[in-house]
Design a protein around this motif. Structure first.
Motif, short mmCIF file in Angstrom:
data_model
loop_
_atom_site.label_atom_id
_atom_site.label_comp_id
_atom_site.label_asym_id
_atom_site.label_seq_id
_atom_site.Cartn_x
_atom_site.Cartn_y
_atom_site.Cartn_z
N GLN A 183 -10.03 19.09 28.04
CA GLN A 183 -11.10 19.82 28.57
C GLN A 183 -11.95 18.54 29.10
N ALA A 184 -13.13 18.83 30.01
CA ALA A 184 -13.79 17.89 30.53
C ALA A 184 -14.66 17.13 29.54
N GLY A 185 -14.46 15.94 29.73
CA GLY A 185 -15.18 15.01 28.65
C GLY A 185 -14.29 14.46 27.66
N GLY A 186 -12.94 14.95 27.65
CA GLY A 186 -12.03 14.46 26.75
C GLY A 186 -11.20 13.12 27.19
N SER A 187 -10.10 13.05 26.41
CA SER A 187 -9.55 11.80 26.63
C SER A 187 -8.05 11.71 26.78
N LYS A 234 -4.03 16.61 48.81
CA LYS A 234 -4.75 15.32 48.88
C LYS A 234 -3.49 14.13 49.03
N GLN A 235 -3.93 13.19 49.42
CA GLN A 235 -2.92 12.01 49.58
C GLN A 235 -3.09 11.17 48.29
N ARG A 236 -1.89 10.47 47.97
CA ARG A 236 -1.79 9.70 46.81
C ARG A 236 -2.79 8.52 46.95
N GLU A 237 -3.28 8.51 45.86
CA GLU A 237 -4.49 7.40 45.91
C GLU A 237 -4.37 6.47 44.83
N LEU A 238 -5.04 5.13 44.91
CA LEU A 238 -4.74 4.26 43.94
C LEU A 238 -5.80 4.47 42.72
N VAL A 239 -5.39 4.41 41.42
CA VAL A 239 -6.26 4.79 40.39
C VAL A 239 -6.78 3.27 39.84
N ALA A 240 -5.58 2.55 39.54
CA ALA A 240 -6.11 1.08 38.82
C ALA A 240 -4.71 0.57 38.99
N PHE A 241 -4.69 -0.90 39.24
CA PHE A 241 -3.56 -1.72 38.96
C PHE A 241 -4.07 -2.97 37.98
N ILE A 242 -2.72 -3.83 37.46
CA ILE A 242 -3.01 -4.82 36.90
C ILE A 242 -2.12 -5.73 37.17
N THR A 243 -2.23 -6.96 37.38
CA THR A 243 -1.29 -8.00 37.68
C THR A 243 -0.44 -8.29 36.81
N SER A 244 0.51 -9.24 36.89
CA SER A 244 1.20 -9.96 35.74
C SER A 244 0.10 -10.87 35.04
N GLY A 245 -0.80 -11.30 35.73
CA GLY A 245 -1.91 -12.47 35.11
C GLY A 245 -2.85 -11.67 34.27
N GLY A 246 -3.02 -10.31 34.37
CA GLY A 246 -3.91 -9.66 33.89
C GLY A 246 -5.28 -8.95 34.66
N SER A 247 -5.21 -9.60 35.89
CA SER A 247 -6.45 -9.06 36.63
C SER A 247 -6.43 -7.66 36.94
N THR A 248 -7.44 -6.73 36.87
CA THR A 248 -7.45 -5.44 37.13
C THR A 248 -8.37 -5.00 38.17
N VAL A 279 -13.36 5.94 39.06
CA VAL A 279 -12.85 5.80 37.69
C VAL A 279 -13.37 4.72 37.02
N LYS A 280 -14.15 3.93 37.59
CA LYS A 280 -14.75 2.76 36.93
C LYS A 280 -15.54 3.28 35.68
N GLY A 281 -15.42 2.58 34.73
CA GLY A 281 -16.39 2.56 33.44
C GLY A 281 -15.75 3.84 32.77
N ARG A 282 -14.62 4.45 33.06
CA ARG A 282 -13.99 5.88 32.33
C ARG A 282 -12.71 5.41 31.95
N PHE A 283 -11.97 4.78 32.96
CA PHE A 283 -10.61 4.51 32.83
C PHE A 283 -10.33 2.88 32.33
N THR A 284 -9.42 2.66 31.66
CA THR A 284 -8.90 1.17 31.27
C THR A 284 -7.56 1.15 31.55
N ASN A 298 -11.07 8.12 29.63
CA ASN A 298 -11.99 8.55 28.79
C ASN A 298 -13.12 9.54 30.05
N SER A 299 -13.68 10.34 29.22
CA SER A 299 -14.91 11.12 30.13
C SER A 299 -13.98 11.81 31.24
#
Length: 120
Positions: free
Chosen positions: A13-17, A43-57, A63-68, A83-84
């Motif tokens: 549900q909305a607000g869940g995780s 819709k086209q495929r879109e980037l949500v988030a990525f993380i490098t081998s060095g840990g940069s995100t 999704v900022k502030g909601r996804f990690t 989240n959220s």
């Protein structure tokens, strides 16, 4: 060859995780970054988030502030804590791994996708 297997999708549900996991196996050397993309119907495929081998995100503004995004290099696994959640987050989420040699792109590898559905 790199194999990516996603898990953790489902109905919420909305607000869940939800927490998505992507386990990489095979020839994982040279993988410089892993991330999550999503594709909603029509819709086209879109980037949500990525993380490098060095840990940069990096995150999409939506999704900022909601996804990690995080990683466990020992387990060769990347996670996406969501989240959220909003109905707009409904999509098939795909894990991605990018192989590079130096600065040169070599190839992208994709998982089969996991469905995330967020109800109103």
């Amino acid at each position: 060859q790199v194999q990516l297997v996603e898990s953790g999708g489902g109905l919420v549900q909305a607000g869940g995780s939800l927490r998505l996991s992507c386990a990489a196996s095979g020839s994982t050397s040279g993988i410089s970054a892993m991330g999550w993309y999503r594709q909603a119907p029509g819709k086209q495929r879109e980037l949500v988030a990525f993380i490098t081998s060095g840990g940069s995100t990096n995150y999409a503004d939506s999704v900022k502030g909601r996804f990690t995004i995080s990683r466990d290099n020992v387990k060769n696994t990347v996670y996406l804590q969501m989240n959220s959640l909003k109905p707009e987050d409904t999509a098939v989420y795909y894990c991605n791994a990018r192989r590079t040699v130096g600065w040169a792109f070599v190839d992208d590898y994709w998982g089969q996708g996991t469905q995330v559905t967020v109800s109103s």
